[in-house]
Design a protein around this motif. Structure first.
Motif, PDB file in Angstrom:
ATOM      1  N   THR A 122      36.827  36.843  38.605  1.00 50.56           N
ATOM      2  CA  THR A 122      35.510  37.441  38.368  1.00 50.56           C
ATOM      3  C   THR A 122      34.666  36.564  37.449  1.00 50.56           C
ATOM      4  O   THR A 122      35.091  36.202  36.355  1.00 50.56           O
ATOM      5  N   GLU A 123      33.447  36.239  37.896  1.00 50.06           N
ATOM      6  CA  GLU A 123      32.620  35.232  37.235  1.00 50.06           C
ATOM      7  C   GLU A 123      31.582  35.796  36.281  1.00 50.06           C
ATOM      8  O   GLU A 123      31.085  35.071  35.427  1.00 50.06           O
ATOM      9  N   SER A 124      31.205  37.066  36.439  1.00 51.10           N
ATOM     10  CA  SER A 124      30.050  37.550  35.688  1.00 51.10           C
ATOM     11  C   SER A 124      30.107  39.061  35.548  1.00 51.10           C
ATOM     12  O   SER A 124      30.854  39.738  36.261  1.00 51.10           O
ATOM     13  N   SER A 162      26.367  38.904  51.566  1.00 46.64           N
ATOM     14  CA  SER A 162      26.258  37.539  51.063  1.00 46.64           C
ATOM     15  C   SER A 162      24.847  37.010  51.270  1.00 46.64           C
ATOM     16  O   SER A 162      24.429  36.755  52.404  1.00 46.64           O
ATOM     17  N   GLU A 172      27.449  31.977  38.023  1.00 50.21           N
ATOM     18  CA  GLU A 172      27.108  31.888  39.439  1.00 50.21           C
ATOM     19  C   GLU A 172      28.228  31.267  40.261  1.00 50.21           C
ATOM     20  O   GLU A 172      28.937  30.362  39.812  1.00 50.21           O
ATOM     21  N   VAL A 173      28.369  31.756  41.475  1.00 50.38           N
ATOM     22  CA  VAL A 173      29.354  31.231  42.417  1.00 50.38           C
ATOM     23  C   VAL A 173      28.825  29.922  42.994  1.00 50.38           C
ATOM     24  O   VAL A 173      27.641  29.797  43.312  1.00 50.38           O
ATOM     25  N   VAL A 196      22.340  38.102  39.296  1.00 54.63           N
ATOM     26  CA  VAL A 196      23.575  37.719  38.610  1.00 54.63           C
ATOM     27  C   VAL A 196      23.309  37.197  37.207  1.00 54.63           C
ATOM     28  O   VAL A 196      23.873  37.698  36.221  1.00 54.63           O
ATOM     29  N   ASP A 200      34.290  32.610  41.744  1.00 50.60           N
ATOM     30  CA  ASP A 200      33.937  31.236  42.101  1.00 50.60           C
ATOM     31  C   ASP A 200      35.161  30.547  42.671  1.00 50.60           C
ATOM     32  O   ASP A 200      35.833  29.759  42.012  1.00 50.60           O
ATOM     33  N   SER A 240      29.670  42.950  47.289  1.00 50.24           N
ATOM     34  CA  SER A 240      29.099  41.606  47.287  1.00 50.24           C
ATOM     35  C   SER A 240      30.186  40.557  47.407  1.00 50.24           C
ATOM     36  O   SER A 240      31.338  40.779  47.020  1.00 50.24           O
ATOM     37  N   GLU A 283      30.355  38.369  45.480  1.00 47.70           N
ATOM     38  CA  GLU A 283      30.659  38.061  44.089  1.00 47.70           C
ATOM     39  C   GLU A 283      32.057  38.531  43.676  1.00 47.70           C
ATOM     40  O   GLU A 283      32.624  38.004  42.720  1.00 47.70           O
ATOM     41  N   SER A 301      29.447  40.621  38.903  1.00 44.75           N
ATOM     42  CA  SER A 301      30.657  40.615  39.731  1.00 44.75           C
ATOM     43  C   SER A 301      31.601  41.742  39.313  1.00 44.75           C
ATOM     44  O   SER A 301      32.141  42.461  40.157  1.00 44.75           O
TER      45      SER A 301
END
Length: 323
Positions: A141-143, A173, A277-278, A83, A125, A119, A121, A146
């Protein structure tokens, strides 16, 4: 023994791909791998070395006209998977999307069903603690990583609607276990912690209160294999399913389990969560239970014991082999 399948696995040199291939071979199936790197764990099945992210226009028989054997199902695992690395190198997220497009075109042209590895992801988060499959909200969506999985899922759904492509999407996961300690190639938290704690070196935990759902490799593989049978026999088709253990643990607890398995006291430094990151995820695995009879059997403490033991045995075997 039931029907034997001819299975094509992309990303076959990685942890999940290697474990899945060996399980399928043990059950009497044929396996063909496609990856950009050599499998350093086993030579038990043939692997074609190919850059799946390269633009292609020919898909009959294989991506880019490569000589794939006829297959009954494709398990698409290939992806750039770290990630934070993709936060720093976002072009690699685009490569993930290109890879998935090429695999989908191969499946469409050759009329082959697909299992796509997504994922947790895609949930972002989340602090709502709702992880039923239909509750993924892509605005979280964090990244770039993701986003590449969100885009991959969207492409799969579009191919099902436009071309009738049968699929299953599995949202994994934090899978851990055998064939995962090549940290010189790509650092992952559990093998990295095992190495450093074993050497009495300090470890850094990014996120004191981070809670994640760690899935032992055998549970993950059992879920995928159930999905292969169910999809090919058309018992479960066009579904998106969480595959995890279904319980959360902090990284501090993870480090303590590793220390216990090694007989060491972890030297922990705490730091803020890294960008993208989550920080909290526990899977709802109700759907996997209902559709696939999925029932994870290995809790984190036991899985860490198994993983540490495998790492020690592997390193011992490597030392013997190099002496």
């Amino acid at each position: 023994m039931g029907k034997r399948y001819r299975v094509l696995i992309t990303g076959s040199s990685g942890q999940i791909g290697t474990n899945l291939a060996l399980r399928l071979l043990a059950e009497g199936h044929q396996v063909f791998g496609v990856d950009w790197r050599v499998n350093t764990w086993t030579d038990a099945f043939p692997t074609l070395l190919q850059d799946l992210a390269a633009p292609q226009h020919i898909f009959v028989g294989g991506i880019g006209g490569a000589p794939y054997p006829t297959c009954d199902i494709v398990i698409h695992l290939a992806a750039n998977a770290k990630v934070f690395a993709l936060v720093e190198q976002p072009h690699r997220a685009l490569e993930n999307i290109n890879i998935t497009f090429n695999v989908l075109e191969y499946c469409r042209v050759n009329n082959v069903p697909l299992i796509f590895s997504s994922s947790r992801e895609v949930y972002g988060d989340i602090h709502r603690y709702i992880t039923e499959e239909q509750h993924a909200d892509f605005s979280f969506t964090e990244s770039p990583y993701s986003a590449s999985k969100v885009a991959g899922e969207a492409l799969v759904y579009s191919y099902a609607r436009c071309y009738g492509l049968p699929y299953l999407v599995f949202r994994f996961s934090n899978v851990y276990g055998r064939y995962d300690n090549d940290i010189e190639r790509m650092e992952r938290v559990i093998p990295l912690f095992i190495k450093r704690i074993a050497l009495d070196e300090p470890i850094t935990i990014y996120g004191e209160n981070k809670v994640l759902d760690f899935t032992y490799i055998d549970d993950c593989i059992s879920g995928i294999v159930s999905g292969i049978y169910a999809l090919h026999e058309k018992k479960v088709v066009n579904q998106t399913i969480n595959l995890a253990y279904g319980k959360g643990n902090t990284l501090i607890k993870l480090a303590q389990y590793i220390g216990d398995a090694l007989g060491k006291e972890p030297k922990i430094t705490l730091a803020p969560t890294q960008l993208g990151e989550v920080t909290h995820y526990v899977a709802d695995i109700t759907k996997a239970r209902e559709l696939l009879g999925y029932e994870p059997e290995v809790p984190l403490e036991e899985g860490i014991q198994r993983t540490v033991q495998w790492n020690l045995e592997w390193e011992k075997g490597s030392e013997v082999g190099s002496s």
